[in-house]
Write a protein that holds these residues in place. Structure first.
Motif, PDB file in Angstrom:
ATOM      1  N   THR A   1       0.992  -1.168   0.109  1.00 16.62           N
ATOM      2  CA  THR A   1       0.017   0.072   0.058  1.00 16.62           C
ATOM      3  C   THR A   1       0.706   1.205  -0.094  1.00 16.62           C
ATOM      4  OG1 THR A   1      -1.630  -1.152   1.255  1.00 16.62           O
ATOM      5  CG2 THR A   1      -1.486   1.265   1.019  1.00 16.62           C
ATOM      6  N   LEU A   2       0.361   1.980  -1.042  1.00 17.49           N
ATOM      7  CA  LEU A   2       1.242   3.504  -0.983  1.00 17.49           C
ATOM      8  C   LEU A   2       0.824   4.342  -0.006  1.00 17.49           C
ATOM      9  CD1 LEU A   2       3.673   4.915  -2.663  1.00 17.49           C
ATOM     10  CD2 LEU A   2       1.789   5.704  -3.995  1.00 17.49           C
ATOM     11  N   GLY A   3       1.383   5.170   0.837  1.00 20.02           N
ATOM     12  CA  GLY A   3       0.905   6.171   1.707  1.00 20.02           C
ATOM     13  C   GLY A   3       0.789   5.430   2.983  1.00 20.02           C
ATOM     14  N   GLY A   4       0.286   6.161   4.036  1.00 18.54           N
ATOM     15  CA  GLY A   4       0.185   5.821   5.345  1.00 18.54           C
ATOM     16  C   GLY A   4       0.314   6.637   6.292  1.00 18.54           C
ATOM     17  N   VAL A   5       0.654   6.305   7.560  1.00 17.68           N
ATOM     18  CA  VAL A   5       0.748   7.275   8.869  1.00 17.68           C
ATOM     19  C   VAL A   5       1.787   8.328   8.509  1.00 17.68           C
ATOM     20  CG1 VAL A   5       1.482   7.687  10.985  1.00 17.68           C
ATOM     21  CG2 VAL A   5      -0.115   5.800  10.572  1.00 17.68           C
ATOM     22  N   ASP A   6       1.374   9.586   8.445  1.00 17.30           N
ATOM     23  CA  ASP A   6       2.581  10.704   8.056  1.00 17.30           C
ATOM     24  C   ASP A   6       3.840  10.824   8.855  1.00 17.30           C
ATOM     25  OD1 ASP A   6       3.680  13.166   7.413  1.00 17.30           O
ATOM     26  OD2 ASP A   6       1.880  14.458   7.694  1.00 17.30           O
ATOM     27  N   THR A   7       4.873  10.470   8.121  1.00 16.19           N
ATOM     28  CA  THR A   7       6.174  10.657   8.766  1.00 16.19           C
ATOM     29  C   THR A   7       6.522  11.761   9.654  1.00 16.19           C
ATOM     30  OG1 THR A   7       7.449  11.411   6.744  1.00 16.19           O
ATOM     31  CG2 THR A   7       7.176   9.229   7.022  1.00 16.19           C
ATOM     32  N   ALA A   8       5.823  12.858   9.380  1.00 15.30           N
ATOM     33  CA  ALA A   8       6.168  13.949  10.143  1.00 15.30           C
ATOM     34  C   ALA A   8       5.514  13.793  11.438  1.00 15.30           C
ATOM     35  CB  ALA A   8       5.343  15.431   9.618  1.00 15.30           C
ATOM     36  N   GLU A   9       4.685  13.007  11.746  1.00 14.16           N
ATOM     37  CA  GLU A   9       4.067  12.443  13.125  1.00 14.16           C
ATOM     38  C   GLU A   9       5.148  11.717  14.004  1.00 14.16           C
ATOM     39  OE1 GLU A   9       1.573  13.663  14.112  1.00 14.16           O
ATOM     40  OE2 GLU A   9      -0.066  13.771  12.705  1.00 14.16           O
ATOM     41  N   LEU A  10       6.236  11.107  13.237  1.00 10.35           N
ATOM     42  CA  LEU A  10       7.077  10.060  13.940  1.00 10.35           C
ATOM     43  C   LEU A  10       8.366  10.660  14.121  1.00 10.35           C
ATOM     44  CD1 LEU A  10       5.818   7.027  11.761  1.00 10.35           C
ATOM     45  CD2 LEU A  10       5.130   7.992  13.777  1.00 10.35           C
ATOM     46  N   ASP A  11       9.128   9.937  15.133  1.00 14.34           N
ATOM     47  CA  ASP A  11      10.513  10.216  15.302  1.00 14.34           C
ATOM     48  C   ASP A  11      11.480   9.216  14.365  1.00 14.34           C
ATOM     49  OD1 ASP A  11      13.458   9.393  16.677  1.00 14.34           O
ATOM     50  OD2 ASP A  11      12.900  11.256  17.476  1.00 14.34           O
ATOM     51  N   GLN A  12      12.160   9.700  13.519  1.00 12.56           N
ATOM     52  CA  GLN A  12      12.933   8.623  12.474  1.00 12.56           C
ATOM     53  C   GLN A  12      13.878   7.790  13.133  1.00 12.56           C
ATOM     54  OE1 GLN A  12      15.006  11.016   9.295  1.00 12.56           O
ATOM     55  NE2 GLN A  12      16.327  11.990  10.940  1.00 12.56           N
ATOM     56  N   ALA A  13      14.348   7.993  14.118  1.00 10.62           N
ATOM     57  CA  ALA A  13      15.286   7.108  15.000  1.00 10.62           C
ATOM     58  C   ALA A  13      14.484   6.115  15.634  1.00 10.62           C
ATOM     59  CB  ALA A  13      16.176   7.896  15.802  1.00 10.62           C
ATOM     60  N   THR A  14      13.429   6.161  16.146  1.00  9.75           N
ATOM     61  CA  THR A  14      12.818   5.301  16.982  1.00  9.75           C
ATOM     62  C   THR A  14      11.349   4.862  16.544  1.00  9.75           C
ATOM     63  OG1 THR A  14      11.529   7.124  18.368  1.00  9.75           O
ATOM     64  CG2 THR A  14      13.864   6.650  18.997  1.00  9.75           C
ATOM     65  N   MET A  15      10.708   5.471  15.465  1.00 15.36           N
ATOM     66  CA  MET A  15       9.579   5.249  14.974  1.00 15.36           C
ATOM     67  C   MET A  15       8.348   5.586  15.969  1.00 15.36           C
ATOM     68  SD  MET A  15      10.774   4.435  12.202  1.00 15.36           S
ATOM     69  CE  MET A  15       8.714   4.021  11.337  1.00 15.36           C
ATOM     70  N   ALA A  16       8.814   6.369  17.234  1.00 13.60           N
ATOM     71  CA  ALA A  16       7.687   6.936  17.896  1.00 13.60           C
ATOM     72  C   ALA A  16       6.858   7.844  17.521  1.00 13.60           C
ATOM     73  CB  ALA A  16       8.666   7.372  19.685  1.00 13.60           C
ATOM     74  N   VAL A  17       5.664   7.956  17.981  1.00 12.16           N
ATOM     75  CA  VAL A  17       4.659   9.039  17.751  1.00 12.16           C
ATOM     76  C   VAL A  17       5.263  10.279  18.744  1.00 12.16           C
ATOM     77  CG1 VAL A  17       2.393   9.767  17.613  1.00 12.16           C
ATOM     78  CG2 VAL A  17       3.064   7.713  16.821  1.00 12.16           C
ATOM     79  N   ARG A  18       5.465  11.377  18.067  1.00  9.43           N
ATOM     80  CA  ARG A  18       5.843  12.508  18.826  1.00  9.43           C
ATOM     81  C   ARG A  18       4.852  12.838  19.811  1.00  9.43           C
ATOM     82  NH1 ARG A  18      10.253  14.541  16.215  1.00  9.43           N
ATOM     83  NH2 ARG A  18      10.652  13.847  14.147  1.00  9.43           N
ATOM     84  N   ARG A  19       3.613  12.886  19.465  1.00  4.81           N
ATOM     85  CA  ARG A  19       2.363  13.480  20.300  1.00  4.81           C
ATOM     86  C   ARG A  19       1.683  12.523  21.055  1.00  4.81           C
ATOM     87  NH1 ARG A  19      -1.808  15.687  16.840  1.00  4.81           N
ATOM     88  NH2 ARG A  19      -1.198  14.657  15.010  1.00  4.81           N
ATOM     89  N   VAL A  20       2.060  11.316  21.152  1.00  2.00           N
ATOM     90  CA  VAL A  20       1.532  10.340  21.720  1.00  2.00           C
ATOM     91  C   VAL A  20       2.671   9.478  22.495  1.00  2.00           C
ATOM     92  CG1 VAL A  20      -0.353   8.370  21.790  1.00  2.00           C
ATOM     93  CG2 VAL A  20      -0.490  10.210  20.408  1.00  2.00           C
TER      94      VAL A  20
END
Length: 408
Positions: free
Chosen positions: A354-373
């Motif tokens: 599938t192309l697309g998905g959860v916006d990478t701007a929401e995530l930390d690129q080093a840990t894949m953690a959601v910044r706001r949650v």
């Protein structure tokens, strides 16, 4: 039923989810992986014709799409294709390289699944199959999940690893996207990728008789200038790989690759003689093959069925020497610059990813953690990172899962 407390709940027992579980378990975390399927790693099992194209020697950010494909750089550098190959070697799994850096198991893809499930067990991970999440909510600094088996649990970290919508017959859904939205995250537009393209009835009437015929081709697509959030860089993208005629249109590696860039209403260009200027080639044959039928001459460059169909399509009969310069030019254009406009694709039913998905701007690129949650992670295909055909998407699964497993 009372809640059970664990450290990490991973939803999705695919490539990314199992990799994250192994890494978190090795850190001493109490990890549980759940999946509504009856067996883990189903996409692994069917991939590569049952031999699993588990990575690619040329893997790097250049081979990924998304609104910000550079997001993948950190994870791909920290856990590389060589790192995964080392694990495959340590497990005693024989493999071989095919074309373009693609690595496959010599034997069954099930060996990769067994390697992952063995490593999860050794790391103390609990795997629960045939179980899904009925309700999910915040509980203090962690999460509480009510499961379909009637149990509930609390966890400090939650990892979404259920992938995308591709191949729904295997149970694929948009659950990760829906869950991400419920937590207030942006999800980019999603669509089938690495998928055969379909054409209008007139095209099919002309070319579907070639269903099953394959040829090496250079397939290109010109992406127009678009808004920054389109997820597509403007310019020409091309892939030189196999092309396959089908009853519904075109498939084969080159078409699957270009499908990730193509959008409805846009054309693609097919070069059936990549690396060879067709007009020069035809003119060069006139002195020696001028008395031969056009179809016979074309059969030197194309499968004969395709050569015959191409000559009929262009209305070319008789010998090569009898063709006018204009007719030669039309034939050369058909061979080097066949421009066609698909009407659609075969959809998620046959799409590999599938192309697309959860916006990478929401995530930390080093840990894949959601910044706001805090405590929430998104990995693998659920993220707006999509690789080329050829093992790239598996490597993203290994790398993103590894990254989350270091910290969740």
């Amino acid at each position: 039923m009372p809640s059970t407390d664990i450290d990490v709940l991973i939803v999705g027992a695919g490539a990314a989810g199992m990799m994250a579980a192994i890494e978190a378990g090795r850190r001493g975390r109490r990890v549980r992986v759940i999946d509504h399927a009856r067996a883990p790693g189903e996409k692994i099992r069917i991939s590569g014709g049952g031999r699993c194209n588990f990575t690619n020697l040329g893997c790097g950010p250049h081979a990924f799409l998304g609104e910000n494909p550079r997001f993948a750089t950190s994870a791909l550098k920290r856990f590389t294709q060589q790192d995964f190959i080392k694990r495959v070697d340590q497990a005693g799994i024989a493999w071989h390289e095919k074309t373009l850096g693609q690595l496959f198991c010599d034997d069954s893809a099930k060996l990769i699944i067994r390697m992952l499930t063995d490593q999860m067990r050794e790391a103390g991970v609990t795997l629960s199959l045939g179980v899904s999440v009925d309700r999910l909510s915040r509980a203090g600094e962690g999460f509480e999940a009510a499961l379909s088996d009637g149990s509930s649990l609390r966890c400090a970290s939650l990892i979404l690893a259920t992938g995308g919508k591709s191949i729904p017959k295997m149970g694929a859904t948009g659950w990760a996207y829906d869950t991400a939205r419920a937590f207030g995250l942006r999800v980019t537009d999603t669509r089938p990728a690495l998928v055969p393209l379909t054409f209008e009835p007139g095209f099919l009437e002309t070319w579907s008789e070639l269903a099953g015929v394959a040829v090496e081709a250079d397939v290109s697509h010109q992406t127009p200038k678009l808004a920054p959030r389109s997820g597509r860089a403007s310019g020409t993208t091309r892939f030189r790989e196999g092309l396959l005629f089908t009853h519904r249109g075109l498939s084969g590696p080159s078409i699957l690759q270009i499908s990730s860039y193509w959008r409805e209403g846009e054309a693609i260009t097919v070069d059936l003689m990549p690396g060879t200027p067709a007009l020069d080639w035809l003119k060069g044959l006139k002195p020696t093959d001028g008395r031969k039928n056009v179809s016979t001459v074309l059969g030197r460059a194309l499968p004969q069925r395709m050569a015959d169909r191409t000559a009929r399509y262009l209305g070319l009969t008789g010998n090569l020497a009898d063709l006018s310069d204009k007719a030669l030019g039309r034939l050369a254009d058909q061979l080097n610059r066949w421009t066609i406009t698909p009407v659609g694709s075969e959809g998620y039913r046959t799409a590999e990813v599938t192309l697309g998905g959860v916006d990478t701007a929401e995530l930390d690129q080093a840990t894949m953690a959601v910044r706001r949650v805090p405590g929430l992670y998104v990995i693998g295909e659920a993220v707006d990172i999509t690789g080329w055909l050829g093992g790239y998407n598996f490597q993203w699964a290994w790398s993103s899962g590894w990254a989350a497993g270091q910290v969740a």
